[in-house]
Design a protein around this motif. Structure first.
Motif, PDB file in Angstrom:
ATOM      1  N   UNK A 178       0.740  -1.230  -0.058  1.00 38.47           N
ATOM      2  CA  UNK A 178       0.046   0.036   0.044  1.00 38.47           C
ATOM      3  C   UNK A 178       0.830   1.259   0.007  1.00 38.47           C
ATOM      4  N   UNK A 179       2.017   1.249   0.861  1.00 38.19           N
ATOM      5  CA  UNK A 179       2.724   2.664   0.696  1.00 38.19           C
ATOM      6  C   UNK A 179       3.188   2.912  -0.743  1.00 38.19           C
ATOM      7  N   UNK A 180       3.579   1.596  -1.359  1.00 40.37           N
ATOM      8  CA  UNK A 180       3.946   2.005  -2.919  1.00 40.37           C
ATOM      9  C   UNK A 180       2.986   2.658  -3.626  1.00 40.37           C
ATOM     10  N   UNK A 181       1.790   2.275  -3.490  1.00 36.50           N
ATOM     11  CA  UNK A 181       0.435   2.549  -4.242  1.00 36.50           C
ATOM     12  C   UNK A 181       0.238   4.175  -3.960  1.00 36.50           C
ATOM     13  N   UNK A 182       0.346   4.393  -2.549  1.00 30.83           N
ATOM     14  CA  UNK A 182       0.216   5.782  -2.052  1.00 30.83           C
ATOM     15  C   UNK A 182       1.487   6.692  -2.685  1.00 30.83           C
TER      16      UNK A 182
END
Length: 362
Positions: A167-171
């Motif tokens: 998720x942090x990569x998507x963010x």
């Protein structure tokens, strides 16, 4: 008070028309209170015309105002908006309301009343067009910017998320897409509007050209070529050029204004300014691109984040589509659904590609 005419159903219909005419007149008066000059006079004249229609229905009712209902919900909404905002949105809604008039098929409405309503629609269309011209440059950049931000960043977020990355990569991918897209949109809009202005200015008449008019040979009038170049037929151009030159000589060779060259100046309001368009495009792209990132900003991940991002963007697409529909005088629902279908369709394709790449990589 005279004796009321018609059946009970007729009188109920007349009372409804009476209520709507009063409410519409109030809308035009509210709008007029927020304007000056010619627009104010036009709106007050429309209110007066609605008053004539009101008098017609009241006459059929024999002056009996008992049981007059509230105006329909659309007209009441127009009145509320006019009191609070007095904006182009109200004129756009009023244009649609005038187009829905039932008088053309109502046996108790006069032909003049039906004609009035049709002409009222054109009058309101003209007033709305003035507002649209004032909004055109900045509004175009705002709508396109918001829509591009919504669709492109949703597609980016869904495509990256579908590959299975954390998720942090998507963010951070979504934030990078927001900044890159907003800067690109702002720069592109600035260049686009500036280029459009420069093209229009290049087509404008040379201010010094009118100084040559007093010295033109009446018998070999080169001015006719200017008018022909601007689209006039040869005979019309020759006649108009002869009149202009004769008028110049008749007033002791004083130059006539630049418009004697037959060129209308471009509409600055419709084009907008490069800076305002760039700022609008940047801000609206960023605000649109932020929406699909919100679930990830609040710590969500996986399918719940995808579904929430899609739902939020869908609501925003419906809102922007409906806004465009209102301002263009078209159906807000159709424009909203079209915007939704196009936006989510593009995002769905990217999401499916992300799933495919994720499966391949895995």
């Amino acid at each position: 008070m005279s004796t009321p005419q018609g059946t009970a159903a007729d009188r109920a219909r007349w009372r409804r028309y009476l209520a709507d005419e009063r409410a519409e007149a109030a809308v035009y008066r509210e709008l007029a209170a927020r304007r000056e000059g010619e627009e104010r006079e036009i709106l007050l004249a429309l209110a007066t015309a609605e008053g004539r229609h009101e008098a017609h229905w009241l006459g059929l009712l024999g002056g009996d105002e008992r049981g007059v209902p509230r105006a329909d919900i659309r007209t009441r909404l127009l009145g509320a908006l006019a009191r609070r905002f007095g904006s182009i949105f109200v004129l756009a809604l009023a244009q649609r309301a005038e187009a829905r008039s039932p008088y053309a098929s109502d046996p108790d409405a006069t032909a003049a009343m039906a004609a009035d309503e049709r002409i009222h629609g054109e009058v309101v269309r003209g007033l709305a067009a003035r507002g649209r011209r004032r909004l055109a440059g900045t509004f175009r950049a705002a709508v396109f910017g918001a829509n591009d931000g919504l669709v492109s960043n949703l597609a980016l977020v869904l495509g990256i998320g579908a590959t299975g990355v954390p998720a942090p990569v998507v963010l951070f991918t979504g934030i990078a897409g927001l900044l890159a897209g907003a800067l690109s949109m702002g720069a592109g809009e600035y260049v686009s509007v500036r280029s459009q202005r420069e093209l229009l200015e290049a087509s404008a008449p040379d201010p010094t050209a009118r100084e040559a008019l007093p010295d033109l040979d009446i018998d070999a009038n080169e001015l006719a070529l200017v008018y022909r170049a601007r689209g006039m037929e040869p005979a019309e151009a020759a006649e108009h050029a002869a009149l202009v030159v004769a008028r110049v000589h008749a007033v002791e060779q004083q130059p006539t204004p630049t418009d004697a060259l037959g060129v209308a100046e471009h509409d600055d309001e419709a084009v907008g300014t490069g800076l305002s368009a760039a700022l609008s495009s940047f801000c609206f792209f960023a605000s649109g691109a932020l929406i699909p990132v919100l679930p990830y900003l609040f710590g969500m991940s996986g399918l719940p984040a995808v579904l929430l991002a899609t739902a939020l963007v869908g609501i925003a697409l419906l809102a922007t589509g409906a806004t465009v529909g209102l301002l263009s005088g078209a159906s807000p629902l159709k424009r909203a659904l079209r915007q939704l279908a196009i936006g989510l369709g593009a995002a769905a394709v990217t999401y499916v590609l992300g799933l495919a790449f994720g499966t391949t990589i895995g």
